[in-house]
Design an enzyme around this catalytic site. Sequence first.
Site, PDB file in Angstrom:
ATOM      1  N   PHE A  21      -7.213  -4.212  16.134  1.00 34.38           N
ATOM      2  CA  PHE A  21      -7.676  -4.051  17.514  1.00 34.38           C
ATOM      3  C   PHE A  21      -6.914  -5.005  18.409  1.00 34.38           C
ATOM      4  O   PHE A  21      -6.791  -6.197  18.115  1.00 34.38           O
ATOM      5  CB  PHE A  21      -9.178  -4.333  17.611  1.00 34.38           C
ATOM      6  N   LEU A  72      -7.228  -8.961  14.889  1.00 37.55           N
ATOM      7  CA  LEU A  72      -7.744  -8.956  16.253  1.00 37.55           C
ATOM      8  C   LEU A  72      -6.835  -9.777  17.160  1.00 37.55           C
ATOM      9  O   LEU A  72      -6.755 -11.004  17.028  1.00 37.55           O
ATOM     10  CB  LEU A  72      -9.166  -9.539  16.284  1.00 37.55           C
ATOM     11  N   GLU A  73      -6.131  -9.104  18.075  1.00 33.15           N
ATOM     12  CA  GLU A  73      -5.387  -9.815  19.109  1.00 33.15           C
ATOM     13  C   GLU A  73      -6.152  -9.649  20.408  1.00 33.15           C
ATOM     14  O   GLU A  73      -6.211  -8.559  20.979  1.00 33.15           O
ATOM     15  CB  GLU A  73      -3.968  -9.281  19.282  1.00 33.15           C
ATOM     16  N   LEU A  74      -6.735 -10.735  20.868  1.00 35.31           N
ATOM     17  CA  LEU A  74      -7.682 -10.663  21.980  1.00 35.31           C
ATOM     18  C   LEU A  74      -7.094 -11.324  23.233  1.00 35.31           C
ATOM     19  O   LEU A  74      -5.951 -11.095  23.575  1.00 35.31           O
ATOM     20  CB  LEU A  74      -9.009 -11.285  21.527  1.00 35.31           C
TER      21      LEU A  74
END
Length: 462
Positions: free
Chosen positions: A206, A229-231
């Site tokens: 995501f 997860l790269e947020l």
Amino acid sequence: MTKTIKLISPVDGEVYAERPVLSGAEARQAVAMAREAQPAWAALPLGERIARVEAGIAALNAMKDEIVPELAGQMGRPVRYGGEFGGVNERTAYMAKIAAEALAPTEVEDSDRFRREIRREPVGVVFVIAPWNYPFLTAVNTIVPALIAGNAVILKHASQTLLAGERLAQAMERGGVPPEVFRNVVLDHQTTEELIAERSFGFVNFTGSVRGGQAIERAAAGTFTATGLELGGKDPGYVRADADLDAAVDGLMDGAMFNSGQCCCGIERIYVHESLYDAFVEKAVAWVMQHKLGDPNDPATTMGPMAHRRFADVVRGQIADAVAEGARPLIDPAAFPADDGGAYLAPQILVDVHHEMRVMREESFGPVVGIMPVKDDDEAVALMNDCDYGLTASVWTTDTDAALEIGSRLETGTVFMNRCDYLDPALCWTGCKDTGRGAALSELGYLAVTRPKSYHLKKVQK
């Protein structure tokens, strides 16, 4: 009544595309078909899988004339920049080149008594939830190694870039990837979370907001499903006293303003040694004033609208709050008459800022940057680390040893020297703190979409 997702173009506020949302049953059927098709795909020789994926990317390139204006219509990037094909091709070529070595067994022993080794096996079905800001670049980071490693892939693209997912699916099928092995789907949040909670996938990737990443983690809780997860991000740049000033201005301001500031690793705050501060600010203002805000379909436009009015409103709110707290804006919005109070937003440089201001702590994801003077490396490092995020950090200096020493103290996933806003496919793309977790690209990118399997074979002695 069938639920649909509408893509509202930032160019004119009109519906650009509308697609029906898959029902829960339809989504589960797509996953089941992918799971059934995956073993046959994995059984193909590695070279065959690579060839088909590369052919898919070549087919995507052949769609350039259609894709570039579609990007402008969907998320506002000016057509003059020609899409994302350079990065897509570079990353695909590199991941294909290293695949054989990255996926090769690790031999521990092969003697007359034992054969011991560790192999990498595909995780099965990989779920990619892609963002709108770089809808092809970010997606291929996982799609390419996942397919090459023998996985099936389910792609759910952002509602703002629905057509990007369709183009990727068309391209991969034309390249020879079976449609059951690579499937683009349109899902709502509820079905997405239900599929993850049902352990439908071997890996979930995501790219998006911190809140979105938290929702993915909650859905995956107890399933032991691996996630990447790269947020959020609030990436800093630091200009040391020995920096090439002109290069620093050009690099950092491009990192702050390109794509209307909507870059995962865009520069959102800049710290400049006090001896260069005034000159840097003066040159930064002149750099911004060369840009033209306008219709992204006009080849003369260098800065298009933000992808949605609500994103621009967030940035306007941060700027207004900062000014109310004493910040000084250096760009007169009147110099950018296309700023309509909606998705079209004039770029802004803020000085007299401090870390109590939201614009220096919260992700902006828009064409605004705050610039602060610092007295030395220690102060710069302290300010760069004073943030909940950690994706990249950029140091501008002629001293490589100093950059390495500063980098060793920075809480970040990537340290740049004399550049920014770039993904090197040979290096691991990762983050820390609220930016998330996981690893994409490089050899480590293959580890994310495979699992280790050990073989301990005792040979019969005759």
